[in-house]
Design a protein around this motif. Structure first.
Motif, mmCIF file in Angstrom:
data_model
loop_
_atom_site.group_PDB
_atom_site.id
_atom_site.type_symbol
_atom_site.label_atom_id
_atom_site.label_comp_id
_atom_site.label_asym_id
_atom_site.label_seq_id
_atom_site.Cartn_x
_atom_site.Cartn_y
_atom_site.Cartn_z
ATOM 1 N N VAL A 251 33.163 31.593 49.494
ATOM 2 C CA VAL A 251 33.513 32.557 48.875
ATOM 3 C C VAL A 251 33.112 32.538 47.402
ATOM 4 O O VAL A 251 33.807 31.698 46.864
ATOM 5 N N LEU A 252 32.452 33.506 46.989
ATOM 6 C CA LEU A 252 32.077 33.459 45.552
ATOM 7 C C LEU A 252 32.987 33.954 44.622
ATOM 8 O O LEU A 252 33.531 34.960 44.946
ATOM 9 N N ILE A 253 33.173 33.053 43.283
ATOM 10 C CA ILE A 253 33.872 33.957 42.507
ATOM 11 C C ILE A 253 32.937 34.758 41.496
ATOM 12 O O ILE A 253 32.051 34.175 40.807
ATOM 13 N N THR A 254 32.932 36.111 41.742
ATOM 14 C CA THR A 254 31.972 37.016 40.841
ATOM 15 C C THR A 254 32.326 37.770 39.573
ATOM 16 O O THR A 254 31.446 37.913 38.843
ATOM 17 N N GLY A 255 33.561 37.871 39.583
ATOM 18 C CA GLY A 255 34.318 38.433 38.368
ATOM 19 C C GLY A 255 35.614 37.739 37.621
ATOM 20 O O GLY A 255 36.371 37.384 38.723
ATOM 21 N N ILE A 256 35.712 37.531 36.593
ATOM 22 C CA ILE A 256 36.932 36.952 35.999
ATOM 23 C C ILE A 256 37.313 37.857 34.829
ATOM 24 O O ILE A 256 36.471 38.243 33.969
ATOM 25 N N SER A 257 38.574 37.880 34.494
ATOM 26 C CA SER A 257 38.972 38.550 33.055
ATOM 27 C C SER A 257 40.451 38.417 32.862
ATOM 28 O O SER A 257 41.351 37.692 33.745
ATOM 29 N N ARG A 258 40.805 38.468 31.538
ATOM 30 C CA ARG A 258 42.205 38.135 31.141
ATOM 31 C C ARG A 258 42.482 39.155 29.907
ATOM 32 O O ARG A 258 41.377 39.187 28.872
ATOM 33 N N SER A 259 43.659 39.593 30.003
ATOM 34 C CA SER A 259 44.061 40.566 28.597
ATOM 35 C C SER A 259 45.484 40.498 28.295
ATOM 36 O O SER A 259 46.253 40.567 29.455
ATOM 37 N N ASP A 260 45.935 39.876 27.244
ATOM 38 C CA ASP A 260 47.506 39.691 26.985
ATOM 39 C C ASP A 260 48.068 40.881 26.180
ATOM 40 O O ASP A 260 47.252 41.248 25.232
ATOM 41 N N MET A 261 49.304 41.380 26.478
ATOM 42 C CA MET A 261 49.832 42.566 25.368
ATOM 43 C C MET A 261 51.084 41.541 25.094
ATOM 44 O O MET A 261 52.050 41.386 25.747
ATOM 45 N N ASN A 262 51.027 41.038 23.823
ATOM 46 C CA ASN A 262 51.993 40.341 23.020
ATOM 47 C C ASN A 262 52.702 41.186 22.001
ATOM 48 O O ASN A 262 53.930 40.678 21.618
ATOM 49 N N ARG A 263 52.229 42.226 21.457
ATOM 50 C CA ARG A 263 52.982 42.728 20.400
ATOM 51 C C ARG A 263 54.087 43.350 21.071
ATOM 52 O O ARG A 263 54.418 44.273 21.987
ATOM 53 N N ASP A 264 55.181 43.177 20.261
ATOM 54 C CA ASP A 264 56.511 43.726 20.738
ATOM 55 C C ASP A 264 56.919 43.351 21.907
ATOM 56 O O ASP A 264 57.740 44.205 22.644
ATOM 57 N N ALA A 383 36.560 41.461 47.372
ATOM 58 C CA ALA A 383 37.931 41.557 47.207
ATOM 59 C C ALA A 383 38.293 41.203 46.023
ATOM 60 O O ALA A 383 37.536 40.641 44.726
ATOM 61 N N GLN A 384 39.653 41.745 45.459
ATOM 62 C CA GLN A 384 40.036 41.621 44.146
ATOM 63 C C GLN A 384 41.433 41.157 44.119
ATOM 64 O O GLN A 384 42.067 41.639 45.082
ATOM 65 N N TYR A 385 41.580 40.100 43.053
ATOM 66 C CA TYR A 385 43.090 39.780 42.882
ATOM 67 C C TYR A 385 43.589 40.162 41.441
ATOM 68 O O TYR A 385 42.678 40.311 40.560
ATOM 69 N N ILE A 386 44.541 40.840 41.354
ATOM 70 C CA ILE A 386 45.122 41.435 39.810
ATOM 71 C C ILE A 386 46.565 40.722 39.586
ATOM 72 O O ILE A 386 47.373 40.680 40.563
ATOM 73 N N SER A 387 46.813 40.157 38.567
ATOM 74 C CA SER A 387 47.986 39.728 38.184
ATOM 75 C C SER A 387 48.471 40.379 36.967
ATOM 76 O O SER A 387 47.526 40.274 36.010
ATOM 77 N N SER A 395 42.450 38.984 36.092
ATOM 78 C CA SER A 395 41.943 39.444 37.430
ATOM 79 C C SER A 395 40.963 38.435 37.934
ATOM 80 O O SER A 395 40.179 37.933 37.071
ATOM 81 N N VAL A 396 40.496 38.296 39.322
ATOM 82 C CA VAL A 396 39.562 37.508 39.739
ATOM 83 C C VAL A 396 38.879 38.497 40.840
ATOM 84 O O VAL A 396 39.460 39.113 41.787
#
Length: 403
Positions: A251-264, A383-387, A395-396
Protein backbone atom coordinates in the motif's frame (compact mmCIF):
# COMPACT_ATOMS: atom_id res chain seq x y z
CA UNK A 1 5.49 26.90 2.76
CA UNK A 2 5.76 23.23 1.80
CA UNK A 3 7.88 22.58 -1.27
CA UNK A 4 5.53 20.57 -3.46
CA UNK A 5 8.16 19.79 -6.06
CA UNK A 6 10.25 18.03 -3.42
CA UNK A 7 7.22 16.41 -1.79
CA UNK A 8 6.13 14.91 -5.12
CA UNK A 9 9.42 13.00 -5.24
CA UNK A 10 8.28 11.14 -2.13
CA UNK A 11 4.90 10.17 -3.63
CA UNK A 12 4.58 6.37 -4.08
CA UNK A 13 8.22 5.80 -3.07
CA UNK A 14 7.39 4.26 0.34
CA UNK A 15 4.91 1.49 1.11
CA UNK A 16 3.24 -0.18 4.07
CA UNK A 17 4.02 -3.90 3.84
CA UNK A 18 3.03 -5.23 7.26
CA UNK A 19 0.17 -4.59 9.67
CA UNK A 20 -0.76 -5.99 13.06
CA UNK A 21 -3.28 -5.19 15.75
CA UNK A 22 -4.48 -6.81 18.94
CA UNK A 23 -7.71 -8.45 20.03
CA UNK A 24 -9.71 -5.38 20.93
CA UNK A 25 -13.00 -7.08 21.71
CA UNK A 26 -11.46 -9.88 23.79
CA UNK A 27 -9.19 -7.51 25.69
CA UNK A 28 -12.09 -5.17 26.37
CA UNK A 29 -13.92 -7.93 28.21
CA UNK A 30 -10.72 -8.87 30.05
CA UNK A 31 -10.12 -5.29 31.17
CA UNK A 32 -13.70 -4.97 32.46
CA UNK A 33 -13.25 -8.13 34.50
CA UNK A 34 -9.93 -6.83 35.80
CA UNK A 35 -11.56 -3.56 36.89
CA UNK A 36 -14.10 -5.50 38.94
CA UNK A 37 -11.36 -7.52 40.65
CA UNK A 38 -9.32 -4.39 41.32
CA UNK A 39 -12.17 -2.80 43.22
CA UNK A 40 -12.01 -5.72 45.61
CA UNK A 41 -8.20 -5.78 45.70
CA UNK A 42 -6.50 -2.52 44.64
CA UNK A 43 -3.05 -4.13 44.84
CA UNK A 44 -3.49 -6.54 41.92
CA UNK A 45 -1.77 -5.87 38.57
CA UNK A 46 -3.47 -6.32 35.17
CA UNK A 47 -0.79 -8.63 33.71
CA UNK A 48 -0.74 -6.57 30.50
CA UNK A 49 0.79 -3.17 29.88
CA UNK A 50 1.30 -0.89 26.88
CA UNK A 51 4.50 -2.72 25.90
CA UNK A 52 2.71 -6.08 25.97
CA UNK A 53 0.16 -4.86 23.45
CA UNK A 54 2.82 -3.18 21.31
CA UNK A 55 4.89 -6.38 21.24
CA UNK A 56 1.92 -8.51 20.27
CA UNK A 57 0.98 -6.12 17.45
CA UNK A 58 4.53 -6.01 16.07
CA UNK A 59 4.81 -9.80 16.03
CA UNK A 60 1.63 -9.94 13.96
CA UNK A 61 2.91 -7.24 11.59
CA UNK A 62 6.16 -9.14 11.07
CA UNK A 63 4.25 -12.35 10.42
CA UNK A 64 2.03 -10.45 8.00
CA UNK A 65 4.92 -9.37 5.77
CA UNK A 66 7.31 -12.27 6.35
CA UNK A 67 10.10 -10.24 7.93
CA UNK A 68 12.14 -10.85 11.08
CA UNK A 69 12.82 -8.27 13.77
CA UNK A 70 16.45 -8.28 12.62
CA UNK A 71 15.25 -6.76 9.31
CA UNK A 72 14.01 -3.64 11.12
CA UNK A 73 16.47 -0.73 11.11
CA UNK A 74 14.12 2.11 12.04
CA UNK A 75 11.61 2.61 14.83
CA UNK A 76 8.77 5.04 15.55
CA UNK A 77 6.86 4.61 18.80
CA UNK A 78 3.56 6.12 19.83
CA UNK A 79 3.52 8.79 22.55
CA UNK A 80 2.42 6.20 25.12
CA UNK A 81 5.77 4.43 24.81
CA UNK A 82 9.43 5.18 25.47
CA UNK A 83 11.75 4.81 22.46
CA UNK A 84 14.50 3.27 24.57
CA UNK A 85 12.28 0.81 26.43
CA UNK A 86 10.37 -0.17 23.27
CA UNK A 87 13.60 -0.90 21.41
CA UNK A 88 14.81 -2.93 24.36
CA UNK A 89 11.61 -4.95 24.70
CA UNK A 90 11.32 -5.60 20.96
CA UNK A 91 15.01 -6.25 20.38
CA UNK A 92 15.36 -3.52 17.76
CA UNK A 93 18.72 -1.83 17.23
CA UNK A 94 17.74 1.08 15.00
CA UNK A 95 19.74 3.45 12.84
CA UNK A 96 16.93 6.01 13.16
CA UNK A 97 14.09 6.42 15.65
CA UNK A 98 11.38 8.86 16.65
CA UNK A 99 8.26 9.26 18.76
CA UNK A 100 5.05 10.46 17.12
CA UNK A 101 1.29 10.12 16.94
CA UNK A 102 -0.26 7.97 14.22
CA UNK A 103 -0.31 10.34 11.26
CA UNK A 104 3.06 11.92 12.02
CA UNK A 105 4.55 8.46 12.49
CA UNK A 106 3.62 7.70 8.87
CA UNK A 107 4.99 11.03 7.64
CA UNK A 108 8.24 10.80 9.61
CA UNK A 109 8.93 7.18 8.71
CA UNK A 110 8.24 7.77 5.01
CA UNK A 111 10.50 10.82 5.05
CA UNK A 112 13.29 8.91 6.83
CA UNK A 113 13.12 6.04 4.35
CA UNK A 114 13.11 8.40 1.38
CA UNK A 115 16.09 10.28 2.84
CA UNK A 116 18.04 7.05 3.32
CA UNK A 117 18.12 7.14 7.12
CA UNK A 118 16.54 3.68 7.30
CA UNK A 119 15.13 1.11 4.90
CA UNK A 120 12.62 -0.85 6.97
CA UNK A 121 10.84 1.00 9.76
CA UNK A 122 8.50 -0.40 12.41
CA UNK A 123 5.76 1.89 13.72
CA UNK A 124 4.57 0.63 17.09
CA UNK A 125 1.80 1.73 19.46
CA UNK A 126 0.48 0.23 22.67
CA UNK A 127 -1.97 1.55 25.24
CA UNK A 128 -3.27 0.08 28.49
CA UNK A 129 -5.53 3.08 29.07
CA UNK A 130 -8.56 1.12 30.29
CA UNK A 131 -6.74 -1.28 32.60
CA UNK A 132 -4.66 1.62 33.92
CA UNK A 133 -7.79 3.77 34.40
CA UNK A 134 -6.35 6.76 32.56
CA UNK A 135 -8.41 9.94 32.76
CA UNK A 136 -8.92 12.14 29.69
CA UNK A 137 -11.11 14.60 31.61
CA UNK A 138 -11.42 15.97 35.12
CA UNK A 139 -8.80 17.62 37.36
CA UNK A 140 -6.28 14.82 36.75
CA UNK A 141 -6.87 14.66 32.98
CA UNK A 142 -4.20 12.75 31.08
CA UNK A 143 -1.68 15.18 29.61
CA UNK A 144 -3.54 18.23 30.92
CA UNK A 145 -0.38 20.26 31.44
CA UNK A 146 0.35 19.98 27.71
CA UNK A 147 -3.21 20.72 26.56
CA UNK A 148 -5.17 23.89 25.98
CA UNK A 149 -7.97 22.70 28.24
CA UNK A 150 -5.86 23.21 31.37
CA UNK A 151 -6.58 26.93 30.92
CA UNK A 152 -10.26 26.29 31.56
CA UNK A 153 -10.00 24.00 34.59
CA UNK A 154 -11.36 26.68 36.99
CA UNK A 155 -14.62 26.66 35.00
CA UNK A 156 -14.85 22.88 34.75
CA UNK A 157 -13.71 22.64 31.12
CA UNK A 158 -11.14 19.90 31.55
CA UNK A 159 -11.82 17.60 28.64
CA UNK A 160 -11.89 17.67 24.88
CA UNK A 161 -15.52 16.54 25.07
CA UNK A 162 -16.57 19.90 26.44
CA UNK A 163 -14.79 21.75 23.67
CA UNK A 164 -16.23 19.58 20.91
CA UNK A 165 -19.69 19.99 22.44
CA UNK A 166 -19.29 23.78 22.15
CA UNK A 167 -18.08 23.46 18.56
CA UNK A 168 -20.97 21.20 17.68
CA UNK A 169 -23.58 23.45 19.32
CA UNK A 170 -22.42 26.42 17.26
CA UNK A 171 -22.13 24.36 14.08
CA UNK A 172 -25.64 22.96 14.50
CA UNK A 173 -27.07 26.42 15.09
CA UNK A 174 -25.29 27.94 12.08
CA UNK A 175 -26.20 25.19 9.64
CA UNK A 176 -29.59 24.04 10.91
CA UNK A 177 -28.36 20.58 11.87
CA UNK A 178 -30.51 18.42 14.15
CA UNK A 179 -29.49 15.79 16.66
CA UNK A 180 -30.96 13.18 14.34
CA UNK A 181 -28.58 14.44 11.64
CA UNK A 182 -25.65 14.08 14.02
CA UNK A 183 -26.81 10.58 14.94
CA UNK A 184 -26.14 9.30 11.42
CA UNK A 185 -22.38 9.36 11.99
CA UNK A 186 -22.46 7.05 15.00
CA UNK A 187 -25.10 4.86 13.36
CA UNK A 188 -23.06 4.50 10.16
CA UNK A 189 -19.91 3.53 12.01
CA UNK A 190 -21.80 1.03 14.15
CA UNK A 191 -23.06 -0.62 10.97
CA UNK A 192 -19.46 -1.17 9.93
CA UNK A 193 -18.54 -2.43 13.40
CA UNK A 194 -21.26 -5.06 13.15
CA UNK A 195 -19.33 -6.44 10.16
CA UNK A 196 -16.04 -6.45 12.09
CA UNK A 197 -15.39 -9.41 14.40
CA UNK A 198 -12.70 -7.45 16.26
CA UNK A 199 -14.86 -4.41 17.00
CA UNK A 200 -15.82 -3.77 20.62
CA UNK A 201 -19.26 -2.23 20.06
CA UNK A 202 -21.27 -4.49 17.75
CA UNK A 203 -24.76 -4.06 19.16
CA UNK A 204 -27.23 -2.56 16.65
CA UNK A 205 -27.62 1.21 16.87
CA UNK A 206 -30.48 3.06 15.19
CA UNK A 207 -31.20 6.78 15.20
CA UNK A 208 -33.90 6.20 17.81
CA UNK A 209 -31.40 4.36 20.04
CA UNK A 210 -28.99 7.25 19.67
CA UNK A 211 -31.61 9.84 20.61
CA UNK A 212 -32.51 7.91 23.74
CA UNK A 213 -28.88 7.67 24.88
CA UNK A 214 -27.77 9.96 27.70
CA UNK A 215 -25.95 13.21 27.14
CA UNK A 216 -22.35 13.37 28.23
CA UNK A 217 -21.95 17.04 27.30
CA UNK A 218 -24.91 18.39 25.34
CA UNK A 219 -25.40 17.99 22.40
CA UNK A 220 -22.96 15.06 22.45
CA UNK A 221 -24.39 11.77 23.67
CA UNK A 222 -22.64 8.59 24.69
CA UNK A 223 -22.45 7.21 21.10
CA UNK A 224 -20.67 10.42 20.01
CA UNK A 225 -17.72 9.66 22.31
CA UNK A 226 -14.83 7.35 21.51
CA UNK A 227 -14.18 4.18 23.42
CA UNK A 228 -11.46 3.81 26.06
CA UNK A 229 -9.83 0.41 25.71
CA UNK A 230 -6.53 -1.46 25.77
CA UNK A 231 -4.71 -2.47 22.61
CA UNK A 232 -1.78 -2.21 20.26
CA UNK A 233 -1.05 -1.52 16.59
CA UNK A 234 2.04 -1.96 14.44
CA UNK A 235 2.89 -1.12 10.85
CA UNK A 236 6.02 -1.85 8.82
CA UNK A 237 7.15 0.54 6.09
CA UNK A 238 9.86 0.11 3.49
CA UNK A 239 10.78 1.31 0.02
CA UNK A 240 8.31 0.71 -2.79
CA UNK A 241 11.01 -1.24 -4.61
CA UNK A 242 11.59 -3.63 -1.71
CA UNK A 243 7.85 -3.86 -1.10
CA UNK A 244 7.43 -5.70 -4.41
CA UNK A 245 9.33 -8.64 -2.88
CA UNK A 246 7.21 -8.79 0.27
CA UNK A 247 4.49 -11.29 1.11
CA UNK A 248 1.55 -8.88 0.75
CA UNK A 249 0.58 -6.43 -1.95
CA UNK A 250 2.01 -3.04 -0.95
CA UNK A 251 0.00 0.00 0.00
CA UNK A 252 1.75 3.13 -1.26
CA UNK A 253 1.97 6.47 0.52
CA UNK A 254 0.88 8.85 -2.23
CA UNK A 255 0.19 12.11 -0.43
CA UNK A 256 0.95 13.69 2.95
CA UNK A 257 0.15 17.06 4.50
CA UNK A 258 0.09 19.06 7.71
CA UNK A 259 -1.28 22.47 8.74
CA UNK A 260 -1.63 23.78 12.30
CA UNK A 261 -3.97 26.47 13.64
CA UNK A 262 -2.26 27.94 16.68
CA UNK A 263 -3.34 31.60 16.73
CA UNK A 264 -5.68 32.12 19.70
CA UNK A 265 -5.88 28.35 20.12
CA UNK A 266 -6.39 28.54 23.89
CA UNK A 267 -9.22 31.03 23.40
CA UNK A 268 -10.99 28.44 21.20
CA UNK A 269 -11.04 30.71 18.14
CA UNK A 270 -9.93 28.01 15.64
CA UNK A 271 -12.63 25.69 16.97
CA UNK A 272 -15.61 27.98 17.38
CA UNK A 273 -15.09 30.48 14.57
CA UNK A 274 -13.45 28.39 11.88
CA UNK A 275 -14.13 24.72 12.72
CA UNK A 276 -10.49 24.19 11.65
CA UNK A 277 -11.43 24.83 8.02
CA UNK A 278 -8.50 27.16 7.31
CA UNK A 279 -6.08 24.36 8.21
CA UNK A 280 -8.28 21.81 6.44
CA UNK A 281 -8.04 23.73 3.18
CA UNK A 282 -4.30 24.21 3.44
CA UNK A 283 -3.65 20.54 4.24
CA UNK A 284 -6.07 19.42 1.52
CA UNK A 285 -4.34 21.48 -1.14
CA UNK A 286 -0.95 20.07 -0.19
CA UNK A 287 -2.08 16.44 -0.05
CA UNK A 288 -4.07 16.51 -3.28
CA UNK A 289 -1.43 18.40 -5.27
CA UNK A 290 1.20 15.94 -4.09
CA UNK A 291 -1.01 12.98 -4.99
CA UNK A 292 -2.12 14.40 -8.34
CA UNK A 293 -5.85 13.93 -7.74
CA UNK A 294 -8.62 15.28 -5.51
CA UNK A 295 -11.41 14.29 -3.13
CA UNK A 296 -13.65 12.99 -5.91
CA UNK A 297 -11.05 10.26 -6.55
CA UNK A 298 -11.03 8.99 -2.94
CA UNK A 299 -12.95 5.75 -2.53
CA UNK A 300 -12.85 5.46 1.26
CA UNK A 301 -12.21 7.95 4.06
CA UNK A 302 -10.84 7.39 7.55
CA UNK A 303 -11.29 10.28 10.01
CA UNK A 304 -9.87 10.61 13.50
CA UNK A 305 -13.10 10.38 15.48
CA UNK A 306 -12.52 10.92 19.17
CA UNK A 307 -15.93 12.56 18.81
CA UNK A 308 -18.42 12.10 15.99
CA UNK A 309 -18.52 15.73 14.73
CA UNK A 310 -14.90 15.38 13.54
CA UNK A 311 -16.43 13.64 10.52
CA UNK A 312 -18.61 16.60 9.54
CA UNK A 313 -15.77 19.10 9.92
CA UNK A 314 -13.35 16.97 7.88
CA UNK A 315 -15.82 16.23 5.08
CA UNK A 316 -16.42 19.93 4.57
CA UNK A 317 -12.90 21.19 5.14
CA UNK A 318 -11.32 18.77 2.65
CA UNK A 319 -13.87 19.50 -0.06
CA UNK A 320 -15.97 16.34 -0.08
CA UNK A 321 -18.99 18.62 0.27
CA UNK A 322 -19.60 22.38 0.64
CA UNK A 323 -19.22 24.12 4.00
CA UNK A 324 -22.35 23.63 6.07
CA UNK A 325 -23.58 20.73 3.94
CA UNK A 326 -22.01 17.85 5.87
CA UNK A 327 -25.26 16.69 7.43
CA UNK A 328 -27.04 16.75 4.08
CA UNK A 329 -24.13 14.92 2.47
CA UNK A 330 -24.41 11.96 4.85
CA UNK A 331 -28.20 11.94 5.03
CA UNK A 332 -28.76 9.26 2.39
CA UNK A 333 -26.26 6.68 3.58
CA UNK A 334 -23.22 7.93 1.66
CA UNK A 335 -20.84 7.10 4.51
CA UNK A 336 -22.44 3.75 5.41
CA UNK A 337 -21.67 0.26 4.06
CA UNK A 338 -22.39 0.33 0.35
CA UNK A 339 -22.32 4.14 0.24
CA UNK A 340 -20.43 6.25 -2.26
CA UNK A 341 -17.88 7.41 0.37
CA UNK A 342 -17.61 4.86 3.18
CA UNK A 343 -16.16 6.45 6.33
CA UNK A 344 -14.38 4.70 9.23
CA UNK A 345 -15.11 1.28 7.84
CA UNK A 346 -13.84 -0.70 10.82
CA UNK A 347 -16.20 1.14 13.16
CA UNK A 348 -13.59 3.77 14.00
CA UNK A 349 -12.90 5.07 17.45
CA UNK A 350 -16.60 5.18 18.23
CA UNK A 351 -17.24 1.47 17.78
CA UNK A 352 -14.11 -0.54 16.89
CA UNK A 353 -11.31 0.65 19.17
CA UNK A 354 -9.75 3.87 20.43
CA UNK A 355 -6.15 3.54 19.27
CA UNK A 356 -5.68 7.28 18.75
CA UNK A 357 -5.68 7.08 14.96
CA UNK A 358 -3.44 4.02 14.62
CA UNK A 359 -6.27 1.56 13.91
CA UNK A 360 -7.42 3.78 11.02
CA UNK A 361 -4.09 3.13 9.28
CA UNK A 362 -4.47 -0.64 9.65
CA UNK A 363 -8.00 -0.47 8.29
CA UNK A 364 -6.84 1.57 5.30
CA UNK A 365 -4.27 -1.11 4.45
CA UNK A 366 -6.72 -3.98 4.89
CA UNK A 367 -9.27 -2.32 2.66
CA UNK A 368 -6.76 -1.50 -0.09
CA UNK A 369 -5.47 -5.07 -0.02
CA UNK A 370 -9.04 -6.36 -0.30
CA UNK A 371 -8.78 -8.17 3.05
CA UNK A 372 -11.61 -6.48 4.98
CA UNK A 373 -14.11 -9.33 4.71
CA UNK A 374 -17.79 -8.48 4.99
CA UNK A 375 -17.10 -4.76 5.24
CA UNK A 376 -14.86 -4.63 2.15
CA UNK A 377 -15.29 -1.58 -0.06
CA UNK A 378 -15.56 -2.83 -3.63
CA UNK A 379 -12.95 -1.91 -6.25
CA UNK A 380 -11.07 0.33 -3.83
CA UNK A 381 -7.91 1.95 -5.22
CA UNK A 382 -7.42 5.08 -3.12
CA UNK A 383 -8.06 5.87 0.54
CA UNK A 384 -7.44 8.89 2.74
CA UNK A 385 -6.90 9.48 6.43
CA UNK A 386 -7.62 12.85 8.06
CA UNK A 387 -6.80 13.99 11.57
CA UNK A 388 -7.73 17.45 12.88
CA UNK A 389 -7.24 17.05 16.62
CA UNK A 390 -7.15 20.45 18.35
CA UNK A 391 -6.65 22.21 15.03
CA UNK A 392 -3.51 20.27 14.10
CA UNK A 393 -4.68 19.04 10.69
CA UNK A 394 -2.80 16.25 8.94
CA UNK A 395 -3.62 13.78 6.21
CA UNK A 396 -2.24 10.75 4.39
CA UNK A 397 -3.43 9.46 1.02
CA UNK A 398 -2.90 5.77 0.30
CA UNK A 399 -2.96 3.96 -3.05
CA UNK A 400 -3.23 0.26 -3.78
CA UNK A 401 0.08 -0.93 -5.19
CA UNK A 402 1.03 -4.01 -7.17
CA UNK A 403 3.80 -6.54 -6.87
Amino acid sequence: MPNLDRLKRLSDEVAIVGIGDTDYATDYVRSKEFAQRKRADPTIAPGHDAYTFATRALKRALDDCGLDVSDIDGLVVGPTLSIERTGEVLGIESSWSSQADAVNAIVEAASAIHAGLAECVALVYGNDQRSNEKQYGGPTAEGARFRAYVNYAPWGMTSQGGFYAMMTQRYMALHNVSEADLARISVAQRKFAQLNDNAIMRQPLAVADYLSARYICEPLRLPDYCLVNDGGVALILTTAERAKRMRQSPVLITGISRSDMNRDATSLRPRLIDFYHTAHRSAAQQAYEMAGFGPSDIGMLQVYDSFSPHVLFALEGFGFCPIGEGARFIANGKIEPGGSLPVNTSGGHLSESYMQGWNHQVESVRQLRGHAGKRQVENLRRAQYISDVAGKVASVIYTRGSK
